[in-house]
Design a protein around this motif. Structure first.
Motif, short mmCIF file in Angstrom:
data_model
loop_
_atom_site.label_atom_id
_atom_site.label_comp_id
_atom_site.label_asym_id
_atom_site.label_seq_id
_atom_site.Cartn_x
_atom_site.Cartn_y
_atom_site.Cartn_z
N LEU A 169 0.82 -1.20 0.00
CA LEU A 169 0.00 0.00 0.00
C LEU A 169 0.86 1.26 0.00
O LEU A 169 0.45 2.30 -0.53
N GLU A 170 2.06 1.14 0.57
CA GLU A 170 2.95 2.31 0.65
C GLU A 170 4.39 1.85 0.55
O GLU A 170 4.76 0.81 1.11
N LEU A 171 5.20 2.61 -0.16
CA LEU A 171 6.61 2.29 -0.33
C LEU A 171 7.42 3.57 -0.24
O LEU A 171 7.24 4.49 -1.03
N PHE A 187 1.74 0.22 -20.30
CA PHE A 187 2.82 -0.65 -20.75
C PHE A 187 2.41 -2.09 -20.50
O PHE A 187 1.84 -2.42 -19.45
N SER A 188 2.66 -2.97 -21.47
CA SER A 188 2.39 -4.40 -21.33
C SER A 188 1.02 -4.70 -20.74
O SER A 188 0.87 -5.50 -19.83
N ASN A 189 0.01 -4.00 -21.24
CA ASN A 189 -1.39 -4.21 -20.85
C ASN A 189 -1.72 -3.68 -19.46
O ASN A 189 -2.80 -3.95 -18.93
N ILE A 190 -0.80 -2.93 -18.86
CA ILE A 190 -1.03 -2.31 -17.56
C ILE A 190 -1.31 -0.83 -17.76
O ILE A 190 -0.63 -0.16 -18.53
N GLN A 191 -2.33 -0.32 -17.07
CA GLN A 191 -2.58 1.11 -17.03
C GLN A 191 -2.16 1.64 -15.66
O GLN A 191 -2.46 1.03 -14.63
N MET A 192 -1.47 2.78 -15.67
CA MET A 192 -0.98 3.35 -14.42
C MET A 192 -1.12 4.87 -14.48
O MET A 192 -0.83 5.48 -15.50
N THR A 193 -1.59 5.45 -13.41
CA THR A 193 -1.60 6.90 -13.27
C THR A 193 -0.73 7.28 -12.08
O THR A 193 -0.69 6.57 -11.06
N ILE A 194 -0.03 8.40 -12.21
CA ILE A 194 0.82 8.91 -11.13
C ILE A 194 0.47 10.38 -10.90
O ILE A 194 0.56 11.19 -11.83
N HIS A 195 0.07 10.71 -9.69
CA HIS A 195 -0.18 12.09 -9.30
C HIS A 195 0.87 12.48 -8.26
O HIS A 195 1.05 11.79 -7.25
N ILE A 196 1.58 13.58 -8.53
CA ILE A 196 2.72 13.97 -7.68
C ILE A 196 2.30 15.11 -6.76
O ILE A 196 1.82 16.15 -7.21
N GLU A 197 2.48 14.89 -5.46
CA GLU A 197 2.28 15.93 -4.45
C GLU A 197 3.65 16.26 -3.87
O GLU A 197 4.22 15.49 -3.12
N ARG A 198 4.17 17.41 -4.24
CA ARG A 198 5.56 17.74 -3.93
C ARG A 198 5.74 18.11 -2.46
O ARG A 198 4.94 18.83 -1.88
N GLY A 199 6.83 17.59 -1.88
CA GLY A 199 7.24 17.93 -0.53
C GLY A 199 8.60 18.61 -0.56
O GLY A 199 9.22 18.78 -1.62
N THR A 200 9.09 18.97 0.60
CA THR A 200 10.34 19.73 0.69
C THR A 200 11.57 18.86 0.89
O THR A 200 12.70 19.33 0.73
N SER A 201 11.39 17.59 1.22
CA SER A 201 12.53 16.72 1.49
C SER A 201 13.25 16.34 0.20
O SER A 201 12.61 16.02 -0.81
N LEU A 202 14.57 16.34 0.24
CA LEU A 202 15.39 15.89 -0.88
C LEU A 202 16.05 14.55 -0.57
O LEU A 202 16.92 14.10 -1.32
N GLU A 203 15.65 13.92 0.51
CA GLU A 203 16.27 12.68 0.95
C GLU A 203 15.51 11.44 0.53
O GLU A 203 16.09 10.37 0.37
N ALA A 204 14.20 11.55 0.33
CA ALA A 204 13.38 10.39 0.03
C ALA A 204 12.02 10.85 -0.50
O ALA A 204 11.69 12.04 -0.46
N PHE A 205 11.25 9.88 -1.02
CA PHE A 205 9.87 10.15 -1.42
C PHE A 205 9.04 8.90 -1.12
O PHE A 205 9.58 7.83 -0.82
N VAL A 206 7.72 9.03 -1.18
CA VAL A 206 6.81 7.95 -0.84
C VAL A 206 5.88 7.68 -2.02
O VAL A 206 5.36 8.61 -2.64
N CYS A 207 5.69 6.39 -2.33
CA CYS A 207 4.69 5.97 -3.30
C CYS A 207 3.52 5.33 -2.55
O CYS A 207 3.73 4.38 -1.79
N CYS A 208 2.32 5.84 -2.77
CA CYS A 208 1.10 5.25 -2.21
C CYS A 208 0.34 4.60 -3.35
O CYS A 208 -0.02 5.26 -4.32
N PHE A 209 0.06 3.29 -3.23
CA PHE A 209 -0.51 2.52 -4.33
C PHE A 209 -1.98 2.25 -4.11
O PHE A 209 -2.43 1.97 -3.01
N HIS A 210 -2.71 2.31 -5.22
CA HIS A 210 -4.15 1.96 -5.23
C HIS A 210 -4.39 1.04 -6.42
O HIS A 210 -4.00 1.35 -7.55
#
Length: 213
Positions: free
Chosen positions: A27-29, A107-130
């Motif tokens: 759910l989250e990475l 790609f390869s029969n997969i549909q994916m959407t990505i919406h980016i909510e920008r934060g201030t950290s330059l050390e890491a980011f989070v992917c929340c999957f649905h």
């Protein structure tokens, strides 16, 4: 003051397998600023057990634009046997394009959407999957299939002005996929073979030399 992480809200859809195709997706990475690898290989960060995927299929790469203090992202196609659509543009092997705030990818029969909510950290980011039970892309022929008779003309990418990205932790900046090159490629007739590979007919010039996907 603690810096906030950039959040990528990722939705996934498969037309035949449904949500069962992504049973192993968390759910989250949370990830550092190295490229996040997507594919069916055990060495990928987001592993998708689908037979048509390459071991390393996509690379989601954070970088800094000149003068910016917020992370930006580009998507690179790492598959030799499959093409990737990003906001209506075609990516072949090792081609990449910057992502906008909202992105539609297939790609390869997969549909994916990505919406980016920008934060201030330059050390890491989070992917929340649905995992979506219904299609994410409704434009005709927007999703990639194993065999196509034609490829629709691409549309201009949002925020496609030229930029010079500076990748974090990488020695070189990635080449930018120009929209003029994409438009020329997408205006030509292209056909996929039954194995999911594609052949692009381009003008014979060194800058536009076709590569197998």
């Amino acid at each position: 003051m603690e810096s906030s992480l950039t959040v990528l809200r990722v939705s996934l859809y498969h037309p035949t397998l449904g949500t069962a195709a992504f049973i192993n997706v968390p759910l989250e990475l949370q990830h550092d600023t190295s490229p996040l690898l997507i594919g069916r290989g055990h060495d990928t960060h987001l592993q998708l057990q689908l037979p048509h995927l390459s071991r390393r299929h996509l690379s989601l790469e954070p970088y800094l634009e000149p003068g910016s203090t917020l992370l930006a992202f580009c998507l690179k196609n790492l598959s030799r046997k499959s093409c990737v659509w990003v906001n209506g543009l075609l990516l072949r092997f090792l081609e990449q394009v910057p992502l906008s705030v909202t992105n539609r990818i297939s790609f390869s029969n997969i549909q994916m959407t990505i919406h980016i909510e920008r934060g201030t950290s330059l050390e890491a980011f989070v992917c929340c999957f649905h995992m979506s039970p219904s299609p994410l892309i409704y434009r005709p022929k927007a999703e990639e299939t194993d065999e196509w008779e034609s490829i629709p003309q691409g549309q201009p990418l949002l925020g496609s002005e030229e930029r010079t990205p500076v990748h974090l932790g990488l020695s070189t900046s990635p080449p930018r996929l120009g929209t003029a090159h994409c438009s020329q490629a997408l205006e030509e007739e292209q056909k996929y073979s039954s194995r999911g590979s594609c052949q692009t007919l381009l003008s014979a010039s060194p800058a536009a030399e076709s590569k197998p996907c």
